[in-house]
Design a protein around this motif. Structure first.
Motif, short mmCIF file in Angstrom:
data_model
loop_
_atom_site.label_atom_id
_atom_site.label_comp_id
_atom_site.label_asym_id
_atom_site.label_seq_id
_atom_site.Cartn_x
_atom_site.Cartn_y
_atom_site.Cartn_z
N PHE A 193 0.84 -1.19 0.00
CA PHE A 193 0.00 0.00 0.00
C PHE A 193 0.88 1.25 0.00
CE2 PHE A 193 1.00 -0.88 4.35
CZ PHE A 193 1.07 0.35 5.00
N ASP A 194 0.29 2.34 -0.53
CA ASP A 194 0.98 3.64 -0.50
C ASP A 194 0.33 4.50 0.57
OD1 ASP A 194 2.57 3.02 -2.66
OD2 ASP A 194 1.05 3.71 -4.09
N LEU A 195 1.13 5.34 1.17
CA LEU A 195 0.60 6.25 2.19
C LEU A 195 0.46 7.65 1.61
CD1 LEU A 195 2.76 5.13 5.23
CD2 LEU A 195 0.29 4.81 4.99
N ARG A 196 -0.65 8.30 1.91
CA ARG A 196 -0.85 9.71 1.54
C ARG A 196 -1.17 10.48 2.81
NH1 ARG A 196 0.67 7.92 -2.61
NH2 ARG A 196 -0.16 8.16 -4.71
N LEU A 197 -0.30 11.39 3.19
CA LEU A 197 -0.50 12.15 4.42
C LEU A 197 -1.62 13.18 4.25
CD1 LEU A 197 0.45 13.01 7.29
CD2 LEU A 197 1.99 14.62 6.14
N ILE A 198 -2.55 13.17 5.19
CA ILE A 198 -3.56 14.24 5.29
C ILE A 198 -3.28 14.92 6.62
CG2 ILE A 198 -6.03 14.78 5.44
CD1 ILE A 198 -5.15 13.76 2.68
N ASP A 199 -2.70 16.10 6.57
CA ASP A 199 -2.29 16.78 7.80
C ASP A 199 -3.48 17.52 8.40
OD1 ASP A 199 -1.15 18.25 9.81
OD2 ASP A 199 0.73 18.58 8.71
N LEU A 200 -4.03 16.93 9.47
CA LEU A 200 -5.22 17.53 10.09
C LEU A 200 -4.88 18.87 10.74
CD1 LEU A 200 -6.88 14.43 11.87
CD2 LEU A 200 -7.12 15.21 9.51
N GLU A 201 -3.63 19.01 11.19
CA GLU A 201 -3.25 20.29 11.82
C GLU A 201 -3.22 21.43 10.81
OE1 GLU A 201 0.22 19.96 14.36
OE2 GLU A 201 -0.54 18.07 15.17
N LYS A 202 -3.05 21.08 9.52
CA LYS A 202 -3.07 22.10 8.47
C LYS A 202 -4.44 22.19 7.79
CE LYS A 202 1.79 21.77 7.23
NZ LYS A 202 2.71 21.07 6.31
N GLY A 203 -5.41 21.41 8.26
CA GLY A 203 -6.77 21.46 7.69
C GLY A 203 -6.90 20.76 6.35
N GLU A 204 -5.95 19.85 6.05
CA GLU A 204 -6.00 19.20 4.72
C GLU A 204 -7.21 18.28 4.55
OE1 GLU A 204 -1.18 19.40 3.93
OE2 GLU A 204 -2.11 17.43 4.16
N GLN A 205 -7.88 17.94 5.66
CA GLN A 205 -9.09 17.10 5.57
C GLN A 205 -10.28 17.87 5.01
OE1 GLN A 205 -7.85 18.52 8.18
NE2 GLN A 205 -9.20 18.63 9.95
#
Ligand SMILES: N[C@@H](CCC(=O)N[C@@H](CS)C(=O)NCC(=O)O)C(=O)O
Length: 206
Positions: free
Chosen positions: A26-38
């Motif tokens: 699997f590949d990982l894709r970071l969603i940075d919640l601290e930057k609001g990327e969600q």
């Protein structure tokens, strides 16, 4: 497969640990919640609730950590998610309890005692801490009694149930969870902490 993830998140940890434990590609894709990327339009197309984790398997999109764990563990034969329906029902019952009762008994302590300080959001709210502590003791008493005679939650072997229930304890130390009177939970959790998949998914600031 792609796992959209946020490493500090206990819900991310459940899915990530299963993928590592089963050595799935699997590949990982970071969603940075601290930057609001969600909350970006691209991510909201994947999960309109704006939460991690999310799994993408070609054009199949799945959100909710428990569903992702079961989907991942269905890729290959394994003892985390055995074939027989009674084991699967038993695992799902613990995963349901974790989402409905255990995580809500842990998450407010994690937030009040740890996350608020970390993000400089003010002091812990004593009323929330007291109310949650009462709920925590009720649920922890049941779990501790259940684990008194078992090494793992289902079939006395490691299953998805252990990863689900353990995830809520990710911040037990900095969140000051009142675990002193629950030796069987502590012994069981120490067993989970020995797993390479758990160690590899430990949060950066746990
Ligand atoms: N029930 C969901 C909960 C997911 C969830 O709450 N994820 C949190 C991180 S632990 C999140 O992404 N929060 C982002 C936000 O609420 O903005 C699951 O099990 O996957």
């Amino acid at each position: 497969m792609k796992l959209y993830y946020f490493p500090p998140s206990p819900n991310t940890r459940k899915a990530h640990a299963v993928a590592i434990h089963l050595e799935l590609p699997f590949d990982l894709r970071l969603i940075d919640l601290e930057k609001g990327e969600q909350r970006t339009p691209e991510f909201l197309k994947l999960n309109p609730t704006g939460r991690t984790p999310v799994l993408q398997d070609e054009d199949f999109i799945l959100w909710e950590s428990t569903a992702i764990m079961q989907y991942l563990a269905s890729q290959v034969p394994n003892s985390l998610w055995p074939e027989d329906i009674k084991s699967r029902a038993d695992i799902t019952h613990w995963q349901s309890w974790e989402l409905t009762h255990w995580m809500p008994a842990c998450q407010p302590l994690q937030y009040e005692n740890f996350v608020k300080q970390l993000l400089q959001l003010g002091d812990a709210d004593p009323q929330v801490v007291q109310r949650t502590t009462e709920i925590f003791h009720k649920e922890a008493t049941m779990l501790n009694t259940y684990l008194a005679e078992r090494e793992f939650l289902v079939n006395n072997t490691l299953t998805l149930a252990d990863f689900s229930v353990a995830s809520a304890l990710t911040y037990a130390v900095p969140g000051r969870f009142p675990l002193d009177n629950y030796p069987h939970i502590r012994t069981w959790y120490a067993r989970i902490e020995q797993l390479p998949a758990w160690q590899k998914t430990a949060p950066p600031r746990g």
